[in-house]
Design an enzyme around this catalytic site. Structure first.
Site, PDB file in Angstrom:
ATOM      1  N   SER A   4       0.797  -1.232   0.000  1.00 26.31           N
ATOM      2  CA  SER A   4       0.000   0.000   0.000  1.00 26.31           C
ATOM      3  C   SER A   4       0.829   1.280   0.000  1.00 26.31           C
ATOM      4  O   SER A   4       0.284   2.358  -0.236  1.00 26.31           O
ATOM      5  CB  SER A   4      -0.954   0.016   1.202  1.00 26.31           C
ATOM      6  OG  SER A   4      -2.021  -0.881   0.987  1.00 26.31           O
ATOM      7  N   VAL A  50       1.189  -3.773   3.995  1.00 23.92           N
ATOM      8  CA  VAL A  50       1.072  -5.013   4.760  1.00 23.92           C
ATOM      9  C   VAL A  50       2.301  -5.919   4.640  1.00 23.92           C
ATOM     10  O   VAL A  50       2.368  -6.961   5.291  1.00 23.92           O
ATOM     11  CB  VAL A  50      -0.208  -5.799   4.389  1.00 23.92           C
ATOM     12  CG1 VAL A  50      -1.443  -5.025   4.796  1.00 23.92           C
ATOM     13  CG2 VAL A  50      -0.230  -6.161   2.912  1.00 23.92           C
ATOM     14  N   TYR A  61      -2.264  -3.453 -10.894  1.00 20.82           N
ATOM     15  CA  TYR A  61      -2.296  -3.135  -9.468  1.00 20.82           C
ATOM     16  C   TYR A  61      -1.464  -4.118  -8.647  1.00 20.82           C
ATOM     17  O   TYR A  61      -0.733  -3.712  -7.728  1.00 20.82           O
ATOM     18  CB  TYR A  61      -3.746  -3.124  -8.984  1.00 20.82           C
ATOM     19  CG  TYR A  61      -3.900  -2.703  -7.548  1.00 20.82           C
ATOM     20  CD1 TYR A  61      -3.745  -1.370  -7.164  1.00 20.82           C
ATOM     21  CD2 TYR A  61      -4.208  -3.639  -6.559  1.00 20.82           C
ATOM     22  CE1 TYR A  61      -3.891  -0.988  -5.845  1.00 20.82           C
ATOM     23  CE2 TYR A  61      -4.361  -3.252  -5.237  1.00 20.82           C
ATOM     24  CZ  TYR A  61      -4.199  -1.931  -4.882  1.00 20.82           C
ATOM     25  OH  TYR A  61      -4.346  -1.540  -3.575  1.00 20.82           O
ATOM     26  N   TYR A 101      -3.899   3.482   7.544  1.00 19.94           N
ATOM     27  CA  TYR A 101      -5.177   2.783   7.582  1.00 19.94           C
ATOM     28  C   TYR A 101      -6.091   3.445   8.621  1.00 19.94           C
ATOM     29  O   TYR A 101      -6.081   4.666   8.782  1.00 19.94           O
ATOM     30  CB  TYR A 101      -4.975   1.287   7.862  1.00 19.94           C
ATOM     31  CG  TYR A 101      -4.071   0.594   6.881  1.00 19.94           C
ATOM     32  CD1 TYR A 101      -4.233   0.771   5.512  1.00 19.94           C
ATOM     33  CD2 TYR A 101      -3.038  -0.232   7.308  1.00 19.94           C
ATOM     34  CE1 TYR A 101      -3.409   0.131   4.601  1.00 19.94           C
ATOM     35  CE2 TYR A 101      -2.207  -0.879   6.400  1.00 19.94           C
ATOM     36  CZ  TYR A 101      -2.397  -0.683   5.044  1.00 19.94           C
ATOM     37  OH  TYR A 101      -1.580  -1.311   4.154  1.00 19.94           O
ATOM     38  N   LYS A 120       0.435   3.293  -3.082  1.00 13.81           N
ATOM     39  CA  LYS A 120      -0.749   4.124  -3.323  1.00 13.81           C
ATOM     40  C   LYS A 120      -0.394   5.611  -3.363  1.00 13.81           C
ATOM     41  O   LYS A 120      -0.985   6.376  -4.132  1.00 13.81           O
ATOM     42  CB  LYS A 120      -1.797   3.864  -2.233  1.00 13.81           C
ATOM     43  CG  LYS A 120      -2.368   2.456  -2.246  1.00 13.81           C
ATOM     44  CD  LYS A 120      -3.247   2.190  -1.025  1.00 13.81           C
ATOM     45  CE  LYS A 120      -3.815   0.772  -1.045  1.00 13.81           C
ATOM     46  NZ  LYS A 120      -4.599   0.455   0.164  1.00 13.81           N
TER      47      LYS A 120
END
Length: 308
Positions: free
Chosen positions: A65, A262, A192, A244, A68
């Site tokens: 992540s 993660v 992705y 998160y 992102k």
């Protein structure tokens, strides 16, 4: 670029390592389940090129992540703020990063680019003639940010994530039904999952964090890699949504822009000072590196990092 070690940073890492036994690795992605939960390392890349580290900072980790933030920067550079935020919102969420709940409540767009639905919508916007060229643009951009043309993706991790991406498939089909994305779902997932599987070491991660800390300027070359307003937007999302649904507590306890993944990676950006790259694969219940967060809390107090 070599890093030097300091006794004080090594001491902080040793103390934070004690907390790793309280978490577990992300075993729902088979390739990540192989990580040693006891590991913890950190690199700090200063705006003048000085680097200090502790632990095995040359071990490769996948971005997950953390990517992102980087694809958001690229999409904003491709299309501009108005176009990007017509597809994805600005608001934080108290739900897990892979939740579909808020998407059901507001099917016109995901709440923010740091949850999975929002990140998929952002990756959908990356320009390119086909999935290969679109991923190539993402990878090339990240290589430039890290000052390292050898940065690549881990094929094993990408394939592992693609095979186990049923929840992300569900998010994609839901968004496709409502016109948020308009391409073949499998093509988007190929991009992705490779994006999330891009791998680098903590030094690369810290250098990228430093680019954001310096509002888009490379700390070594002085070249502007990201427009200042784009870097600042990305840092704002890192503060409000980057950890998160623990982002609020993290802002209070640490107080810097940061993004976790993660795999146990965390990228931090201390404005106008330095970037941070952390690897600690033992995760808490919200998907953040448990040792990494404890280390950042101690570092924030020791180095007066909080921007608040």
């Amino acid at each position: 670029m070599p890093c030097r070690t300091t006794s004080e940073l090594n001491k902080l890492v040793r103390e934070a390592k004690k907390h790793t036994k309280q978490g577990k690795v992300a075993d729902y992605i088979p390739a990540l389940a192989k990580a040693n939960p006891k590991e913890l390392s950190v690199a700090i890349f200063h705006h003048d090129g000085l680097c200090i580290s502790a632990g095995d900072v040359q071990q490769k980790i996948t971005l997950q992540s953390v990517s992102k933030v980087l694809t958001l920067a690229l999409a904003l550079m491709d299309y501009g703020e108005e176009a990007v935020f017509s597809k994805v919102g600005y608001e934080p969420t108290g739900d897990p990063f892979n939740s579909i709940v808020k998407l059901e409540n507001n099917p016109s767009k995901p709440l923010n680019p740091m949850i999975n639905a929002g990140a998929l919508a952002v990756t959908h916007m990356i320009k390119g003639e086909d999935s290969g060229k679109r991923f190539g643009r993402i990878l090339s951009f990240i290589q430039r940010l890290g000052g390292n043309p050898s940065i690549n993706y881990c094929a094993e991790a990408a394939e592992s994530e693609y095979r186990t991406a049923d929840l992300n498939r569900s998010l994609c089909y839901f968004m496709k039904q409502h016109g948020v994305i308009e391409e073949d779902v499998e093509e988007l997932l190929l991009i992705y999952t490779k994006q999330c599987a891009i791998e680098m070491d903590c030094l690369d991660l810290a250098r990228i964090g430093c680019v954001f800390a310096m509002d888009g300027v490379d700390p070594i070359t002085g070249e502007r890699l990201i427009p200042g307003h784009v870097a600042r937007l990305c840092k704002t999302f890192m503060v409000t949504c980057g950890m998160y649904n623990a982002s609020g507590e993290f802002a209070v306890r640490v107080g810097i822009p940061a993004k976790s993944g993660v795999s146990g990676g965390i990228m931090g950006a201390v404005p106008n000072r330095f970037g941070i790259g952390i690897f600690g694969p033992s995760l808490d219940e919200k998907g953040n590196s448990i040792g990494g967060i404890k280390l950042l809390e101690m570092m924030s107090a020791h180095y007066a990092m909080s921007m608040f």
